[in-house]
Write an enzyme that holds these catalytic residues in place. Structure first.
Site, PDB file in Angstrom:
ATOM      1  N   HIS A  20       0.844  -1.199   0.000  1.00 47.51           N
ATOM      2  CA  HIS A  20       0.000   0.000   0.000  1.00 47.51           C
ATOM      3  C   HIS A  20       0.879   1.248   0.000  1.00 47.51           C
ATOM      4  O   HIS A  20       2.104   1.154  -0.002  1.00 47.51           O
ATOM      5  CB  HIS A  20      -1.023  -0.024   1.138  1.00 47.51           C
ATOM      6  CG  HIS A  20      -0.458  -0.001   2.528  1.00 47.51           C
ATOM      7  ND1 HIS A  20       0.413   0.957   2.975  1.00 47.51           N
ATOM      8  CD2 HIS A  20      -0.649  -0.833   3.592  1.00 47.51           C
ATOM      9  CE1 HIS A  20       0.719   0.739   4.245  1.00 47.51           C
ATOM     10  NE2 HIS A  20       0.096  -0.362   4.640  1.00 47.51           N
ATOM     11  N   HIS A  23       3.979   1.428   2.395  1.00 47.84           N
ATOM     12  CA  HIS A  23       5.181   0.688   1.961  1.00 47.84           C
ATOM     13  C   HIS A  23       5.842   1.417   0.789  1.00 47.84           C
ATOM     14  O   HIS A  23       7.062   1.521   0.706  1.00 47.84           O
ATOM     15  CB  HIS A  23       4.818  -0.731   1.497  1.00 47.84           C
ATOM     16  CG  HIS A  23       3.978  -1.505   2.472  1.00 47.84           C
ATOM     17  ND1 HIS A  23       2.763  -2.043   2.121  1.00 47.84           N
ATOM     18  CD2 HIS A  23       4.180  -1.833   3.773  1.00 47.84           C
ATOM     19  CE1 HIS A  23       2.245  -2.671   3.165  1.00 47.84           C
ATOM     20  NE2 HIS A  23       3.084  -2.558   4.181  1.00 47.84           N
ATOM     21  N   CYS A 131       1.223 -11.035  20.143  1.00 41.43           N
ATOM     22  CA  CYS A 131       0.326 -10.499  19.120  1.00 41.43           C
ATOM     23  C   CYS A 131       0.764 -11.021  17.755  1.00 41.43           C
ATOM     24  O   CYS A 131       1.884 -10.755  17.324  1.00 41.43           O
ATOM     25  CB  CYS A 131       0.332  -8.971  19.127  1.00 41.43           C
ATOM     26  SG  CYS A 131      -0.616  -8.300  17.734  1.00 41.43           S
ATOM     27  N   CYS A 134       1.456  -8.111  15.170  1.00 39.54           N
ATOM     28  CA  CYS A 134       2.786  -7.488  15.278  1.00 39.54           C
ATOM     29  C   CYS A 134       3.886  -8.526  15.153  1.00 39.54           C
ATOM     30  O   CYS A 134       5.044  -8.166  14.989  1.00 39.54           O
ATOM     31  CB  CYS A 134       2.995  -6.811  16.628  1.00 39.54           C
ATOM     32  SG  CYS A 134       1.852  -5.528  17.063  1.00 39.54           S
ATOM     33  N   CYS A 149      -3.590  -5.082  22.319  1.00 39.84           N
ATOM     34  CA  CYS A 149      -2.647  -4.470  21.377  1.00 39.84           C
ATOM     35  C   CYS A 149      -3.339  -3.275  20.728  1.00 39.84           C
ATOM     36  O   CYS A 149      -4.450  -3.414  20.213  1.00 39.84           O
ATOM     37  CB  CYS A 149      -2.233  -5.485  20.311  1.00 39.84           C
ATOM     38  SG  CYS A 149      -1.300  -4.728  18.977  1.00 39.84           S
ATOM     39  N   HIS A 152      -3.853  -4.080  16.722  1.00 36.95           N
ATOM     40  CA  HIS A 152      -4.529  -5.232  16.111  1.00 36.95           C
ATOM     41  C   HIS A 152      -5.759  -5.698  16.888  1.00 36.95           C
ATOM     42  O   HIS A 152      -5.931  -5.352  18.057  1.00 36.95           O
ATOM     43  CB  HIS A 152      -3.524  -6.379  15.922  1.00 36.95           C
ATOM     44  CG  HIS A 152      -2.417  -6.022  14.982  1.00 36.95           C
ATOM     45  ND1 HIS A 152      -1.187  -5.593  15.417  1.00 36.95           N
ATOM     46  CD2 HIS A 152      -2.385  -5.983  13.627  1.00 36.95           C
ATOM     47  CE1 HIS A 152      -0.422  -5.318  14.369  1.00 36.95           C
ATOM     48  NE2 HIS A 152      -1.125  -5.538  13.271  1.00 36.95           N
ATOM     49  N   LYS A 299      -5.718   5.828  10.544  1.00 37.73           N
ATOM     50  CA  LYS A 299      -4.721   4.847  10.182  1.00 37.73           C
ATOM     51  C   LYS A 299      -5.188   4.105   8.916  1.00 37.73           C
ATOM     52  O   LYS A 299      -6.372   3.855   8.754  1.00 37.73           O
ATOM     53  CB  LYS A 299      -4.656   3.881  11.371  1.00 37.73           C
ATOM     54  CG  LYS A 299      -3.699   2.774  11.259  1.00 37.73           C
ATOM     55  CD  LYS A 299      -3.770   1.955  12.559  1.00 37.73           C
ATOM     56  CE  LYS A 299      -2.995   0.680  12.385  1.00 37.73           C
ATOM     57  NZ  LYS A 299      -3.733  -0.502  12.052  1.00 37.73           N
ATOM     58  N   LYS A 302      -7.289  -2.131   6.097  1.00 32.62           N
ATOM     59  CA  LYS A 302      -8.228  -2.813   5.205  1.00 32.62           C
ATOM     60  C   LYS A 302      -9.644  -2.685   5.750  1.00 32.62           C
ATOM     61  O   LYS A 302     -10.590  -2.440   5.016  1.00 32.62           O
ATOM     62  CB  LYS A 302      -7.851  -4.297   5.091  1.00 32.62           C
ATOM     63  CG  LYS A 302      -6.994  -4.576   3.871  1.00 32.62           C
ATOM     64  CD  LYS A 302      -6.745  -6.063   3.731  1.00 32.62           C
ATOM     65  CE  LYS A 302      -5.282  -6.372   3.952  1.00 32.62           C
ATOM     66  NZ  LYS A 302      -4.935  -7.717   4.276  1.00 32.62           N
TER      67      LYS A 302
HETATM   68  N1  MSP Z   1       8.506  -7.159   8.460  1.00 37.30           N
HETATM   69  C1  MSP Z   1       8.590  -6.055   9.327  1.00 37.30           C
HETATM   70  C2  MSP Z   1       9.874  -5.294   9.116  1.00 37.30           C
HETATM   71  C3  MSP Z   1      11.138  -6.048   9.291  1.00 37.30           C
HETATM   72  S1  MSP Z   1      12.532  -5.086   8.919  1.00 37.30           S
HETATM   73  C4  MSP Z   1      13.835  -5.936   9.473  1.00 37.30           C
HETATM   74  C5  MSP Z   1       7.423  -5.113   9.098  1.00 37.30           C
HETATM   75  N2  MSP Z   1       6.843  -5.166   7.898  1.00 37.30           N
HETATM   76  S2  MSP Z   1       5.593  -4.286   7.408  1.00 37.30           S
HETATM   77  O1  MSP Z   1       5.154  -4.882   6.174  1.00 37.30           O
HETATM   78  O2  MSP Z   1       4.640  -4.156   8.433  1.00 37.30           O
HETATM   79  O3  MSP Z   1       6.187  -2.905   6.976  1.00 37.30           O
HETATM   80  C6  MSP Z   1       6.473  -1.943   7.910  1.00 37.30           C
HETATM   81  C7  MSP Z   1       6.965  -0.667   7.278  1.00 37.30           C
HETATM   82  O4  MSP Z   1       6.115  -0.224   6.214  1.00 37.30           O
HETATM   83  C8  MSP Z   1       6.923   0.474   8.267  1.00 37.30           C
HETATM   84  O5  MSP Z   1       7.990   0.503   9.133  1.00 37.30           O
HETATM   85  C9  MSP Z   1       6.913   1.660   7.354  1.00 37.30           C
HETATM   86  O6  MSP Z   1       8.219   1.906   6.903  1.00 37.30           O
HETATM   87  C10 MSP Z   1       6.037   1.184   6.217  1.00 37.30           C
HETATM   88  N3  MSP Z   1       4.652   1.590   6.482  1.00 37.30           N
HETATM   89  C11 MSP Z   1       3.589   0.775   6.759  1.00 37.30           C
HETATM   90  N4  MSP Z   1       2.484   1.549   6.911  1.00 37.30           N
HETATM   91  C12 MSP Z   1       2.803   2.845   6.732  1.00 37.30           C
HETATM   92  C13 MSP Z   1       2.092   4.052   6.679  1.00 37.30           C
HETATM   93  N5  MSP Z   1       0.799   4.114   6.864  1.00 37.30           N
HETATM   94  N6  MSP Z   1       2.801   5.178   6.397  1.00 37.30           N
HETATM   95  C14 MSP Z   1       4.140   5.163   6.136  1.00 37.30           C
HETATM   96  N7  MSP Z   1       4.830   4.049   6.195  1.00 37.30           N
HETATM   97  C15 MSP Z   1       4.217   2.888   6.538  1.00 37.30           C
HETATM   98  O7  MSP Z   1       7.099  -4.346   9.977  1.00 37.30           O
END
Ligand code: MSP
Length: 483
Positions: A20, A23, A131, A134, A149, A152, A299, A302
């Site tokens: 999304h 990411h 969790c 997380c 949490c 979640h 936030k 989905k």
């Molecule tokens: N798999 C772990 C990370 C391991 S790194 C050694 C994880 N993955 S995640 O798919 O949840 O991705 C997290 C990252 O996606 C966040 O830290 C951030 O960089 C990015 N984001 C997820 N949602 C976001 C927003 N709504 N806004 C900006 N960045 C966001 O955690």
């Protein structure tokens, strides 16, 4: 250490997720920085990784839910999908991380063995909450007032009692705190460092780094104990080193610049440096912890139905537009509230009516005035001269870079409005040549923000590697269609 080295990473995203805008934003920030430093330091001095976190219960359950018997096949397909998304959004990564790569798994085990050899690992019983959202054990400070949490659903949190290996995180917390305070552990922005310090001061427990295999089948075996699997987060962090090992780029450590969201600051700036200290590695050079993109104050989730996908963005604004919008709205310190209304406004102002219109008008007038533009590419290397951009980039303030870009376009517009070259293009030939030259400089400076736009304009004018004179300038319209 070679000071010129710049190793830029994104978090590795959970393979079961669908990409999304959040990411996409993190990955675009890293991509822009990688492009900037490839220009200024040289391609060979930059290494940019992004990729997927493919182990753990959530991934395993998701494969099951999607009727995959073979979890590997599930993550293989997911990896293909994520890669396609990053490829079509022009993310120029050097290596796409996959934690089910056997070389990574092996490296992770060797790394954990170093923690064991350092005497920092012991076995104990964990009692508390886990969790699945997380993928972590929740400490008291993680829970909200209802004891749940905050991120979640209640059914994703379970009471757990199990045998685990623990890492002596509490032993390293004071040292990490000191490094954070001295700035040696360089975490920007300062607000995120303060938040982390406050949490560390509130108390740090030792960390469970394994889970019983019967609970997490889809995990790397814990060194020396086949009944335990490595806790997915531990193994995920190690990707930052294993990626260098796999690509024979070990000399990029410790030149690491980690880019991540605020949700995983604890893992990256307490747990990760503690592991590195225990295993005898240097700590990373810098970490940028950004806030979140939120949609209309909420936030992205989905269940709220407010997820914006990279596909939607490029469909509406093109690849360059999508890229510009997430960078211009980068949640540097605070969260950034975005919406399609805001994006439309930004896009029309800065790209359609701004840059696109300017390129169109200038090339048209230059065509009428039969301008010959002397392009001196030596002089067109303003990365060296643009101190302001350089400073913003070094602080990761890409939203400020976009703001400056937008202001420069406005100044261009004002100059044209005041000079009115359209009243007599031929008489204004010199002025127009100068302005077009200046505009090319702007495109060159901001190439790391809008790479394809620069290429398109330069190609249109026939500008290649060395300086040359453009004999015939033809109108170039339609760079950015209004939305
Ligand atoms: N798999 C772990 C990370 C391991 S790194 C050694 C994880 N993955 S995640 O798919 O949840 O991705 C997290 C990252 O996606 C966040 O830290 C951030 O960089 C990015 N984001 C997820 N949602 C976001 C927003 N709504 N806004 C900006 N960045 C966001 O955690």
């Amino acid at each position: 250490m070679n000071n010129k080295k710049f190793y830029i990473t994104t978090p590795i995203y959970y393979a079961n997720d669908v990409p999304h805008i959040g990411h996409f934003a993190t990955t675009t920030i890293a991509d822009a920085l990688s492009r900037y430093y490839k220009k200024t330091l040289g391609e060979e001095n930059v290494f940019f990784t992004t990729g997927l976190d493919e182990h753990g219960t959530t991934v395993e359950k998701s494969a099951e839910k999607n009727s995959y018997k073979d979890v590997q096949k599930f993550v293989d397909e997911k990896a293909k999908f994520w890669k396609q998304v990053f490829d079509k959004t022009n993310i120029n990564y050097d290596y796409f991380v996959r934690t089910t790569n056997k070389k990574h798994e092996k490296f992770a085990q060797v790394f954990i063995q170093k923690l064991i050899d350092a005497g920092d690992v012991y076995k104990d019983t964990y009692v508390g909450k886990y969790c699945y959202g997380c993928e972590k054990f929740l400490t008291k400070s993680d829970l909200n007032e209802q004891g749940l949490c905050p991120l979640h659903r209640a059914d994703q949190v379970v009471e757990t009692k199990e045998e685990n290996y623990f890492f002596k995180l509490s032993k390293y917390a004071p040292k990490v705190k000191e490094l954070l305070q001295s700035g040696e552990l360089n975490l920007v922005p300062a607000s995120k460092r303060k938040e982390l310090l406050a949490r560390i001061e509130a108390g740090v427990d030792d960390l469970s780094i394994s889970r019983p295999k019967e609970k997490v089948g889809w995990s790397v075996d814990f060194p020396g104990d086949k009944n335990q699997g490595v806790y997915v987060w531990v193994e995920a962090l190690i990707n930052y080193l294993s990626s260098l090992e796999i690509n024979k780029k070990q000399d990029f450590w410790p030149a690491a610049n980690h880019t991540l969201g605020k949700d995983i600051n604890w893992f990256h700036n307490l747990i990760w440096p503690a592991f590195l200290l225990s295993a005898g590695y240097k700590i990373p050079k810098k970490t940028f912890v950004h806030g979140f993109l939120i949609v209309k104050g909420q936030k992205i989730s989905k269940s709220l139905g407010n997820v914006i996908s990279p596909d939607e963005l490029i469909e509406k604004y093109g690849i360059e537009g999508a890229r510009y919008l997430v960078l211009a709205n980068l949640p540097y310190s605070n969260d950034s509230d975005v919406s399609f209304d805001l994006f439309n406004e930004n896009y029309n102002a800065d790209l359609a009516n701004g840059l696109g219109n300017l390129v169109g008008r200038l090339t048209k007038l230059c065509e009428l005035a039969k301008c010959k533009v002397i392009i001196d590419l030596e002089k067109l290397d303003p990365y060296k001269h643009e101190k302001k951009v350089e400073n913003y980039v070094s602080e990761y303030k890409l939203h400020k870079v976009c703001e400056q870009f937008s202001n420069e376009l406005k100044a261009f517009d004002l100059s044209l409005t005041q000079t009115k070259p359209w009243e007599d293009p031929l008489a204004n030939k010199e002025y127009l040549e100068l302005k077009l030259n200046e505009l090319l400089q702007v495109l060159q400076v901001y190439e790391f923000i809008l790479p394809q736009t620069k290429q398109k304009v330069f190609k249109h004018l026939g500008i290649v590697d060395s300086g040359r004179k453009v004999e015939k300038i033809k109108h170039l319209g339609g760079l950015f269609d209004r939305v």
